[in-house]
Design a protein around this motif. Structure first.
Motif, PDB file in Angstrom:
ATOM      1  N   GLU A  64      -1.173   4.468  -1.012  1.00 14.59           N
ATOM      2  CA  GLU A  64      -2.395   4.370  -0.348  1.00 14.59           C
ATOM      3  C   GLU A  64      -2.116   4.175   1.191  1.00 14.59           C
ATOM      4  O   GLU A  64      -2.117   3.183   1.838  1.00 14.59           O
ATOM      5  CB  GLU A  64      -3.090   2.851  -0.656  1.00 14.59           C
ATOM      6  N   SER A  78      -3.382   5.383   3.874  1.00 14.15           N
ATOM      7  CA  SER A  78      -4.421   5.486   5.098  1.00 14.15           C
ATOM      8  C   SER A  78      -4.758   3.984   5.020  1.00 14.15           C
ATOM      9  O   SER A  78      -5.350   3.733   6.126  1.00 14.15           O
ATOM     10  CB  SER A  78      -5.569   6.304   4.504  1.00 14.15           C
ATOM     11  N   ARG A  79      -4.588   2.817   4.301  1.00 19.78           N
ATOM     12  CA  ARG A  79      -4.661   1.325   4.186  1.00 19.78           C
ATOM     13  C   ARG A  79      -3.732   0.859   5.661  1.00 19.78           C
ATOM     14  O   ARG A  79      -2.716   0.317   5.406  1.00 19.78           O
ATOM     15  CB  ARG A  79      -4.391   0.856   3.008  1.00 19.78           C
ATOM     16  N   PHE A  81       0.871  -1.237   0.027  1.00 20.15           N
ATOM     17  CA  PHE A  81       0.231   0.069   0.232  1.00 20.15           C
ATOM     18  C   PHE A  81       0.948   1.323   0.207  1.00 20.15           C
ATOM     19  O   PHE A  81       0.508   2.188  -0.691  1.00 20.15           O
ATOM     20  CB  PHE A  81      -0.967  -0.020   1.333  1.00 20.15           C
TER      21      PHE A  81
END
Length: 174
Positions: free
Chosen positions: A123, A125-126, A118
């Protein structure tokens, strides 16, 4: 003994020998007791104790003089051969292998790989992890955090990751 035991009230018999599915330990310093090993298959491996093929492989590797090489720098012929064999057993549906020394370490690697995936894809925030209730994934803090076994986790609650969410166990009758 200077060995730190998990439970200081528990008596830990000293294993003297093992073969196949059996263990032997001394009860009173003289009496040898034979027991069926019911833990090795569930928690560790099912190769049996004193397995001749495993002993030979260990001896051959020790004969090379290489007892350890940091996997971030080196590899070994047995590691390459094992990886190749593991991939073949999946009919080449898998393409890479990471070898680890324990299930707990494998869980830590899995958590880091998922996070790395991620991060490199932007990404950030994952961060949530989904696991099964009543599961057991290991004894390190990360692996224990993902476990759903509340009794094993209880003493370490303040240290565990807060971003793990547990869903109910698989139940075909539900």
């Amino acid at each position: 003994s200077y060995l730190l035991y998990r439970d200081k009230k528990h008596f830990y018999p000293v294993l003297i020998k093992a073969r196949g599915n059996y263990l032997w330990y001394l009860v009173d310093g003289n009496t040898l007791v034979k027991v069926f090993d019911i833990c090795g298959g569930a928690a560790v491996s099912v190769i049996g104790h004193k397995n001749a093929r495993v002993i030979l492989a260990i001896k051959l590797q020790l004969d090379t003089g290489v007892t350890y090489g940091s996997p971030s720098v080196f590899t070994t012929i047995p590691a390459i051969e094992l990886s190749n064999e593991l991939i073949k057993t999946t009919n080449f549906k898998m393409s890479k292998v990471i070898l680890s020394g324990s299930g707990s370490e494998a869980m830590e690697i899995s958590l880091k790989l998922a996070r790395h995936f991620f991060v490199i894809n932007g990404e950030l925030s994952r961060v949530n992890i989904i696991s099964r209730a009543n599961s057991y994934h290991g004894c390190t803090i990360g692996a224990l955090s993902t476990s759903g076994h509340t009794g094993r986790k209880a003493p370490y609650g303040p240290l565990l990751m807060k971003n793990v969410h547990h869903i109910s166990d698989c139940n075909p009758y539900r």
